[in-house]
Design an enzyme around this catalytic site. Structure first.
Site, PDB file in Angstrom:
ATOM      1  N   SER A  18       0.834  -1.207   0.000  1.00 47.36           N
ATOM      2  CA  SER A  18       0.000   0.000   0.000  1.00 47.36           C
ATOM      3  C   SER A  18       0.863   1.249   0.000  1.00 47.36           C
ATOM      4  CB  SER A  18      -0.881  -0.004   1.238  1.00 47.36           C
ATOM      5  OG  SER A  18      -1.468   1.267   1.448  1.00 47.36           O
ATOM      6  N   TYR A  69      -0.878  -0.198  10.017  1.00 58.16           N
ATOM      7  CA  TYR A  69      -1.178  -0.851   8.737  1.00 58.16           C
ATOM      8  C   TYR A  69      -0.014  -0.665   7.756  1.00 58.16           C
ATOM      9  CZ  TYR A  69      -3.443  -1.332   4.118  1.00 58.16           C
ATOM     10  OH  TYR A  69      -3.750  -1.675   2.827  1.00 58.16           O
ATOM     11  N   LYS A 103       2.537  -3.577   6.316  1.00 57.47           N
ATOM     12  CA  LYS A 103       2.723  -3.782   4.872  1.00 57.47           C
ATOM     13  C   LYS A 103       4.203  -3.640   4.501  1.00 57.47           C
ATOM     14  CE  LYS A 103      -1.404  -4.657   3.184  1.00 57.47           C
ATOM     15  NZ  LYS A 103      -1.670  -5.975   2.554  1.00 57.47           N
TER      16      LYS A 103
END
Lengths: 321, 321
Positions: free
Chosen positions: A122, A146, A150
């Site tokens: 991402s 997050y 990632k």
């Protein structure tokens, strides 16, 4: 080609399954089986080859071992705990985003079959005080858990690929818009809902200013890129299996103008402007001056215009009245 | 100040313990206790405060919980499976370098005491086809599993610090030379042994060419920097807790010339030149055009000359005949 989509019940997973069903081939060979794995039973798709659903919790190594088998040729790892959710529930984010990825990689290593693994990272891995422009070789400085999880996934994909345990390729997805269906728990959710809800005749809330810039890709083009991602030869990827997926940068005003250009000015009037500090705190750490040189050189593409994104939503996703 | 050194039995851990014993203070307060934790019982050091040894296997979360307690103020996490070892034994590298770091971070999070955590990363996180010069904000592109596992540690340190679970600070160590004692399983081992063994009157093998460039720091200066690292205020570190520790780049010839300048030309004649493809494959993926702007601005330092490194070895480490 025996294909597994982990996260097969999600928006991108379902569209990818439909695309594979329509195409019937991947990596130059006929598709012989498609398994859609997700935490709940994902909807199936119609295809000329067998399609099955499997429940899988990637936080659990045993569960992963049940869906990745010796005859799995290509794995799409799309499952994730998204940004705002992982920010609220740190354990869930670590369990799925970091350990889930690790379990998939370890299962591939244990099998010794070196399957192709397409991993969705991402643009949330970018952030903080890092000079623009950003892209394939920028320092990962995530401002959310997050994004951090990632970024860990990217490093593991590269090392497991270097060791020959998987044939990995990881792509930092732009924000997908216009995302159909219900909002998820991504902080970026409004970047679809301010268009989707008005196009469906409903009101929506925009929590940021009209000049807020961000980096977008349509679901249709994302899926095309994910298919190309699996088709790439390992030799074309070199030693670094991680890259930016192409997108384009637009302001909120430009998104809304594109909607108005396609469907007239009615829907734009359904947008309410209400600041939401929690959302703004997360998304203001995100970056938008992003470039995807490696993936573009390999044939992956961004959208031509945001009007296209609006048209794709109307053609592919708008619910019948 | 209650201090824990994980990896307290290693070369840097022992020297750090001696330095803390000599100083008696850290972060502006008297040291009240020092615990040296390692996989085997580490040697103790003499100090005016209590010093104890503890066996700890950071691959085991329970073992970590026994050494990090509510009253631990500062943790040094120095333990690692080094480069060539982690390349041979992938599981050991993951267990110690990745999961060990995770266990330490999770233990801190569970305690809720936000201890200072000083983590030693490595220049092995750099590598591959990334443009020079390299430094604080370069893309991590490790060419070994050791480097990959350290890069994961960096990302976790940043995220756990952002969340307030630890007060972390991570430093990419240059190659430490002249490292005393027995060779370890680091691929960089020859960068000390080609000096240490001749200074001790023994032969040594150099597996690379005289013009091979690398980035070095003496053990003495490394320890000084690690003490400063703990003393830094969190406010001075900002949102990114990871940085390069200062070192300097020298060729193998320059190392040997420095040794000759300090002790005469006898020891240099004890070096045998024998190519070792396995070692060369690893170290040729390492980078040397490295800069440490953030740490230098914070007061950390490199060596003045490699002659100093030679003198430090003679003063601090050379075994009595």
């Amino acid at each position: 080609m025996n294909i597994l989509i982990i996260g097969g019940g999600g928006v991108v997973g379902q569209k990818l399954a439909q695309s594979l069903a329509a195409e019937g081939r991947l990596r130059g060979r006929p598709i012989t089986r498609l398994t859609l794995a997700d935490i709940n039973d994902p909807p199936l798709v119609d295809a000329s080859f067998p399609v099955s659903a499997a429940r899988c919790d990637i936080a659990d190594a045993q569960s992963v071992a049940q869906v990745i088998t010796e005859d799995t040729d290509v794995i799409y790892l799309l499952a994730a705990i998204v940004s705002a959710h992982a920010e609220e529930d740190f354990d869930a984010g670590m369990a799925i985003n970091m350990f889930g990825t690790y379990h998939v990689l370890e299962r591939c290593r244990a099998l010794g079959t070196t399957p192709v693994l397409v991993f969705t990272s991402s643009i949330a891995i970018y952030g903080g005080d890092i000079p623009d422009p950003l892209g394939d070789h920028s320092y990962p400085n995530p401002q959310t858990s997050y994004g951090g999880q990632k970024a860990v996934g990217e490093i593991l994909i590269n090392d497991y690929s270097r060791k020959g345990f998987v044939d990995g390729r990881a792509f930092r997805l732009p924000t997908i818009s216009i995302r159909p269906g219900k909002p998820n728990r991504a902080a970026s959710g409004f970047m679809s809902s301010i268009l989707r809800e008005p196009l469906n005749g409903q009101t929506a809330v925009c929590p940021v200013e009209p000049d807020f810039l961000h980096y977008y890709l349509s679901p249709r083009r994302c899926v095309e890129n994910l298919v190309k991602a699996a088709n790439l030869d390992a030799a074309d990827l070199g030693g670094n299996r991680v890259m930016q997926m192409p997108g384009r940068t637009w302001s909120i005003s430009q998104l809304i103008d594109a909607m108005t250009a396609v469907v007239g000015d009615g829907p734009a009037k359904l947008i309410k402007w209400e600041a939401q500090p929690d959302i703004k705190r997360i998304v203001s750490g995100w970056k938008w001056d992003i470039h995807a040189e490696r993936a573009e050189a390999l044939g992956l593409k961004s959208d031509e215009s945001f009007e296209d994104n609006v048209r794709y939503y109307l053609e592919d996703d708008k619910p019948a009245v």
